[in-house]
Write an enzyme that holds these catalytic residues in place. Sequence first.
Site, PDB file in Angstrom:
ATOM      1  N   TYR A   1      41.626  33.141  55.760  1.00  0.00           N
ATOM      2  CA  TYR A   1      40.537  33.831  55.066  1.00  0.00           C
ATOM      3  C   TYR A   1      39.806  32.802  54.188  1.00  0.00           C
ATOM      4  CZ  TYR A   1      38.739  37.359  51.735  1.00  0.00           C
ATOM      5  OH  TYR A   1      37.968  38.142  50.932  1.00  0.00           O
TER       6      TYR A   1
ATOM      7  N   ARG B   1      49.656  45.835  30.817  1.00  0.00           N
ATOM      8  CA  ARG B   1      49.450  44.758  31.792  1.00  0.00           C
ATOM      9  C   ARG B   1      50.685  44.512  32.661  1.00  0.00           C
ATOM     10  NH1 ARG B   1      49.916  40.001  29.330  1.00  0.00           N
ATOM     11  NH2 ARG B   1      48.340  40.473  27.763  1.00  0.00           N
TER      12      ARG B   1
ATOM     13  N   LYS C   1      42.105  46.681  52.005  1.00  0.00           N
ATOM     14  CA  LYS C   1      41.763  46.978  53.384  1.00  0.00           C
ATOM     15  C   LYS C   1      42.477  48.253  53.844  1.00  0.00           C
ATOM     16  CE  LYS C   1      39.387  43.261  53.015  1.00  0.00           C
ATOM     17  NZ  LYS C   1      39.810  41.908  53.292  1.00  0.00           N
TER      18      LYS C   1
ATOM     19  N   ASP D   1      49.539  35.722  54.947  1.00  0.00           N
ATOM     20  CA  ASP D   1      48.575  36.794  54.674  1.00  0.00           C
ATOM     21  C   ASP D   1      48.737  37.820  55.793  1.00  0.00           C
ATOM     22  OD1 ASP D   1      46.310  38.437  54.492  1.00  0.00           O
ATOM     23  OD2 ASP D   1      45.101  36.834  53.607  1.00  0.00           O
TER      24      ASP D   1
HETATM   25  C1  LIG Z   1      39.720  40.834  52.375  1.00  0.00           C
HETATM   26  C2  LIG Z   1      40.830  39.899  52.599  1.00  0.00           C
HETATM   27  C3  LIG Z   1      41.479  39.299  51.529  1.00  0.00           C
HETATM   28  C4  LIG Z   1      41.034  39.478  50.102  1.00  0.00           C
HETATM   29  O1  LIG Z   1      41.099  40.789  49.671  1.00  0.00           O
HETATM   30  P1  LIG Z   1      40.172  41.277  48.454  1.00  0.00           P
HETATM   31  O2  LIG Z   1      40.829  42.525  48.029  1.00  0.00           O
HETATM   32  O3  LIG Z   1      38.796  41.435  49.025  1.00  0.00           O
HETATM   33  O4  LIG Z   1      40.216  40.216  47.399  1.00  0.00           O
HETATM   34  C5  LIG Z   1      42.532  38.458  51.801  1.00  0.00           C
HETATM   35  N1  LIG Z   1      42.938  38.225  53.046  1.00  0.00           N
HETATM   36  C6  LIG Z   1      42.332  38.782  54.116  1.00  0.00           C
HETATM   37  C7  LIG Z   1      42.828  38.477  55.475  1.00  0.00           C
HETATM   38  C8  LIG Z   1      41.264  39.635  53.919  1.00  0.00           C
HETATM   39  O5  LIG Z   1      40.649  40.168  54.977  1.00  0.00           O
END
Ligand SMILES: *Cc1c(COP(=O)(O)O)cnc(C)c1O
Length: 389
Positions: free
Chosen positions: A107, A54, A205, A180
């Site tokens: 988000y 972990r 992403k 973010d």
């Molecule tokens: C998709 C996304 C997230 C979350 O990512 P996951 O891997 O789907 O949990 C966070 N911030 C933004 C801007 C996103 O587009």
Amino acid sequence: MKDNTRLTHTGRDPAVQYGMVNPPVYHASTVLFPTLAELQAAVAKPYDGVYYGRYGTPLHFRLEEALAGLEGAAGAVTTCSGLAAITVALMSVVETDCHLLVADNVYAPTRKLCDGLLAGLGVGTTYFDPLIDVDGLAALVEERTCALFLEAPGSLTFEMPDVPALAAAAHQRGLTVLLDNTWATPLYFRALDHGVDISIQAATKYIVGHADAMLGAVAGNADHYPKLRRTAIQMGYCAGPDDVYLGLRGLRTLALRLERHAANAATLCAWLGERAQVVRMLYPPLADDPGHALWKRDFTGASGLFGVLLQPCSQAALAALVDGLRWFGMGFSWGGYESLILPVNLASARTATTWDAPGPLLRIHAGLEDADDLITDLEQGFARMAAVG
Ligand SMILES: *Cc1c(COP(=O)(O)O)cnc(C)c1O
């Protein structure tokens, strides 16, 4: 070392990998310690080297080292999803009864976390207009305010905040600044160089880039990185080794892919902007976008995600546009190699500002396809839409 060289060479060491180009995937829970002395040494320093599955495997450390390098951070921690990365970042900075300032364009699950779990722990949140100026922000700071959370640009509505100015104002009042950074990736926005303390990446992403893994990362400066690591461990958020491998593999082609995503996005935006059914495009790289000047000042490139604001139309007309598309998939997430289109519902998405556009908003992710084929596909969609009326 420039970024393209870094993307190619960091996070691997053929000399200790039997000459193999890529590091191996370790599937591990137990780590064995041959002697009592070695066990005790590891217990005394669980964050140095391998300790237990972990806590990360050598492969995790490779990706984390590569991401920290790209972000210019003291360190990075991988997590099991982007949302887990947001959770780790926020849980590292909050304490009971503290208060957060969160941009209204974040988000949606970030908002759910603040309004749900964190509110339940006594953490208050004030949402604010992402285009707020420093005086406006200063007026919102309360005695117990501990952090500022931004997204640049917002991944649904693409407003571009003035990150360095807001970060400087927040620091003056002792707040921690979180961002973010998923849209730009650290390749196109060096968040920490612009005053951010903790940069969050939904690696699901662009870093993974192939729509086949869930992965997140938080990168922090020297003041925050150790706490981020401890928080991720305390919460038990570890990324799966195969997903980490896909993240590291994705990193190798990140720069190339982003170039093509951005080129296709620019082509699609130029074409869409001319359609009678389109009110305006939401994409800071466009010269007439309200966020263009800030984007140009602070960012070194663009990704392939943008918004299209349509003229008011019936549900049937909207369905006629999106339902028959051949190359655009409809679904959540983005950053993979394929194009996506998503009608966005902003009804409950914001509270500090209103979104009063009368027509629907589409979010498009420009994939790596040939732009001519994408345009032909959209052209046929708009023709179907016009036929419905
Ligand atoms: C998709 C996304 C997230 C979350 O990512 P996951 O891997 O789907 O949990 C966070 N911030 C933004 C801007 C996103 O587009």
